[in-house]
Design an enzyme around this catalytic site. Structure first.
Site, PDB file in Angstrom:
ATOM      1  N   PRO A 110      -3.198  14.154  -0.899  1.00 41.85           N
ATOM      2  CA  PRO A 110      -3.042  14.114  -2.352  1.00 41.85           C
ATOM      3  C   PRO A 110      -1.608  13.756  -2.781  1.00 41.85           C
ATOM      4  CG  PRO A 110      -4.351  16.018  -1.725  1.00 41.85           C
ATOM      5  CD  PRO A 110      -3.908  15.364  -0.445  1.00 41.85           C
ATOM      6  N   ILE A 169     -10.817   9.304   1.658  1.00 42.81           N
ATOM      7  CA  ILE A 169     -11.182   8.978   3.037  1.00 42.81           C
ATOM      8  C   ILE A 169     -12.544   8.270   3.080  1.00 42.81           C
ATOM      9  CG2 ILE A 169     -11.467   9.889   5.378  1.00 42.81           C
ATOM     10  CD1 ILE A 169      -8.589  10.169   4.075  1.00 42.81           C
ATOM     11  N   GLY A 214       0.020   1.835  13.786  1.00 48.13           N
ATOM     12  CA  GLY A 214      -0.515   0.850  14.734  1.00 48.13           C
ATOM     13  C   GLY A 214      -1.990   0.569  14.472  1.00 48.13           C
ATOM     14  N   GLY A 221     -20.824 -15.428 -19.759  1.00 47.29           N
ATOM     15  CA  GLY A 221     -21.373 -14.077 -19.914  1.00 47.29           C
ATOM     16  C   GLY A 221     -22.122 -13.621 -18.674  1.00 47.29           C
ATOM     17  N   GLU A 238      -4.857   0.598   2.626  1.00 43.09           N
ATOM     18  CA  GLU A 238      -4.212  -0.009   3.799  1.00 43.09           C
ATOM     19  C   GLU A 238      -2.831  -0.560   3.449  1.00 43.09           C
ATOM     20  OE1 GLU A 238      -5.486  -0.266   6.883  1.00 43.09           O
ATOM     21  OE2 GLU A 238      -7.644  -0.003   6.670  1.00 43.09           O
ATOM     22  N   PHE A 291      12.404   0.718   0.591  1.00 49.39           N
ATOM     23  CA  PHE A 291      11.399   1.751   0.305  1.00 49.39           C
ATOM     24  C   PHE A 291      12.022   3.014  -0.266  1.00 49.39           C
ATOM     25  CE2 PHE A 291       9.217  -0.511   3.794  1.00 49.39           C
ATOM     26  CZ  PHE A 291       8.046  -0.793   3.147  1.00 49.39           C
TER      27      PHE A 291
END
Ligand code: TGC
Ligand code: FAD
Length: 392
Positions: free
Chosen positions: A141, A170, A245, A348, A371, A391
Site C-alpha cells: 500500500p 496483486i 530481475g 460512436g 511493472e 529517482f
C-alpha cells in the site's frame, strides 16, 4: 457478437526474420485465441473476472513459462517465441497476457532462477500445465514505485519463518494456489518466499471497482503471523535485484504484448475505415483518416523492429535492463495512443463492445502503470545514459 477477423500486419516483412518454430507458436496461439477466447472476452471483461476455464488451454499453447526448460515441464522455447505468445495474448486482451506474464516471469522465473532443485521439481511442472496458478507480491500500500521501502517482513523462529505484512494490486491473487512474496528478514535483506493457499493467517481479498484490466483478477495478499516452512525460501538470490530481475523478464513480455494491443486496434480501424461510408465514400479515402492509419502502422513497425532486436539480445543473454525499460515504455505509450486514435476512427461505435478498442484503451491504462510506470522507465533510461540518479 462480431467474428474475430484479425489478421497480422507486417509492413517490413519481419516474418522473414522469424523461424518456422516462431511462426508455428504464434499462429497456433492465434488460432486458439480466435476459437476459445475471442467469443467470450467481452463478457469476461463486463463481468470483471478472469475466465478460469481457459487456464489448461493456456498451458497447452505454451503460455505458462514458454522459456522454462522441458526438464521442468516447460516448452523450452526461445525469447522470441515467448514474445510472440505475449503479443498474441494481448492482441486479444491485456488481462489474458497479464495472467500468463505473472505465471511465467514472476512466478516460474524466480523459482527456476532463484529456487533449489526440490522447489523447481515441486512447482514448475504444475505451473506449466496450469494445475497450479501463482501470483507475485512486491507492491505494498505504501510502496509501489519504491519497492525497496517494503515493510512486509519475516522472522526466523527456528523451524519456520513467521511472515507479517500486506501486498496490494496483486494480479491473480484471488485464485492463486501459491504466491511468490518479497519480504525483509530481521537484517532488512529482501528474500523471496513461496506462500501456499491454506497456510493459516494468509488471505487474498479481491480488489473491486477497476475500470481497467477487468478480465484479470486483482487482489491483496495479507499475512497475519503466517508460518512459512524454511524449505519455501528461495535460496539462490536475495536483495532488491532479485524481484527486479523477474520484472525485467515480465517487462520484456509486455513490450511484445503492447504491440499486440496496438495491432488489434489498427486492424479494426483499417477494416472499419474501408467499410464505413460517409459523404458517399469510405472514410478510408479521407486524408485525415489516412494520416491516422499511416502513423499507426509506422509506429507499430518501429516497435516491432525495436522489440525483435531486443528479443535477439535476450536470446544471447545480452539485453540490459535499460534496453528493456525503453521498449516497455515506448511500446505501451505507442499502443495507448493508437487505441485513442482508433477509438475516434470508429466514431460512436468505438465506445461500444462491438469493437475491442475501448477495452484495449482501458486495459492499457494499467499496463502503462504496472511493472514500472511510464515515468519510472523514463528515469531508468535517464540514469542509464547520464549516470545521474533522478529517482531520489
Ligand atoms: P536500486 O538501488 O537502483 O537497485 C537495487 C538493486 O537492484 C538492482 N537492479 C536490478 N536488477 C535486476 N534488474 C533490474 N531491472 C534492476 N534494477 C536495479 C541494482 O543493481 C541494485 O543491486 P545491488 O546488488 O546493488 O543491491 O533500487 P531503487 O530502490 O533505487 O529502485 C530503482 C527502481 C525505481 C528502478 C525500481 O525499484 C523500480 O523498477 N521500480 C518500479 C517498481 C515496479 O516495477 N513494480 C512492479 C511490481 S510487479 C507488477 O507490477 C506486476 S503487474 C503484472 C501483470 O499483471 O502483468
Ligand atoms: P506510485 O509509486 O505511488 O506512483 C504515483 C505516481 O508518482 C506515478 O505517476 C509515478 O510515476 C510517480 N512517481 C513515483 N516515484 C517517482 C519518482 N521518483 N520520480 C517521478 N515520479 C515518480 N504489483 C505487484 O507486486 N504484483 C502484481 O501482480 C501487480 N499487478 C498489478 C495489476 C494492476 C491492474 C495494477 C494497476 C497494478 C499492479 N501492480 C502489481 C502494482 C504496480 O506495479 C504499481 O501500481 C506500480 O508499480 C506503481 O505503483 P503505485 O501504484 O504505488 O504508484
Amino acid at each position: 457478437m462480431r467474428t474475430d477477423q484479425y489478421t497480422g500486419h507486417d509492413y517490413y516483412n519481419m516474418d522473414d526474420l522469424l523461424t518456422d518454430e516462431h511462426k508455428l507458436v504464434r499462429d497456433s496461439a492465434r488460432a486458439w485465441i480466435k476459437k476459445e477466447v475471442s467469443p467470450i472476452i467481452e463478457d469476461a471483461f463486463e463481468k470483471g473476472s478472469f475466465p478460469k476455464h481457459l487456464i489448461p488451454g493456456l498451458g497447452e499453447i505454451g503460455a505458462f513459462g514458454p522459456y522454462i526448460p522441458e526438464q521442468y515441464g516447460g516448452p523450452g522455447l526461445d525469447q522470441i517465441s515467448y514474445g510472440l505468445l505475449m503479443q498474441e495474448l494481448e492482441r486479444c486482451d491485456s488481462g489474458l497476457r497479464s495472467t500468463s506474464s505473472v505465471q511465467s516471469s514472476l512466478v516460474m522465473y524466480p523459482i527456476w532462477k532463484y529456487g533449489n532443485e526440490e522447489q523447481r521439481m515441486k512447482y514448475l511442472p504444475k505451473l506449466a500445465t496450469g494445475e497450479f496458478v501463482g501470483c507475485f507480491g512486491l507492491t505494498e500500500p505504501d510502496h509501489g514505485s519504491d519497492p525497496g521501502g517494503m515493510t512486509t517482513n519475516f522472522k526466523d523462529k527456528g523451524d519456520h519463518y513467521l511472515l507479517n505484512g500486506a501486498k496490494m494490486w496483486i494480479s491473480n491473487s484471488p485464485f492463486a494456489d501459491i504466491a511468490v512474496v518479497w519480504a525483509k528478514n530481521e537484517a532488512g535483506r529482501i528474500h523471496g518466499l513461496i506462500v501456499e493457499r491454506g497456510m493459516e493467517g494468509f488471505t487474498t481479498p479481491t480488489t473491486h471497482g477497476k475500470w481497467s484490466l477487468r478480465a484479470s483478477d486483482t487482489g491483496e495478499l495479507v499475512f497475519d503471523n503466517v508460518k512459512v516452512p524454511k524449505a519455501n525460501l528461495l535460496p539462490n538470490k536475495s536483495g532488491l535485484g532479485a524481484p527486479l530481475g523477474c520484472l525485467d523478464s515480465a517487462r520484456y513480455g509486455i513490450a511484445w504484448g503492447a504491440i499486440g494491443a496496438a495491432l488489434d486496434c489498427y486492424d479494426s480501424a483499417l477494416r472499419y475505415s474501408k467499410e464505413r461510408i460517409q459523404f458517399g465514400r469510405p472514410i478510408a479515402g479521407f486524408q485525415l483518416q489516412q494520416k491516422k492509419l499511416a502513423e499507426m502502422i509506422t509506429e507499430i513497425t518501429k516497435a516491432q523492429m525495436l522489440t525483435l532486436r531486443l528479443g535477439q539480445l535476450k536470446n544471447e543473454d545480452k539485453a540490459t535492463s535499460g534496453q528493456i525499460s525503453m521498449a516497455k515504455r515506448n511500446n505501451v505509450d505507442m499502443a495507448i495512443k493508437i487505441a485513442r486514435e482508433a477509438r475516434q476512427m470508429h466514431g460512436g461505435m468505438g465506445i461500444t463492445n462491438e469493437y475491442p478498442i475501448m477495452r484495449h484503451m482501458m486495459n492499457l491504462e494499467s499496463v502503462i502503470t504496472y511493472e514500472g510506470t511510464h515515468d519510472i522507465h523514463l528515469l531508468i533510461t535517464g540514469l542509464d545514459i547520464t549516470g545521474e540518479n533522478a529517482f531520489k
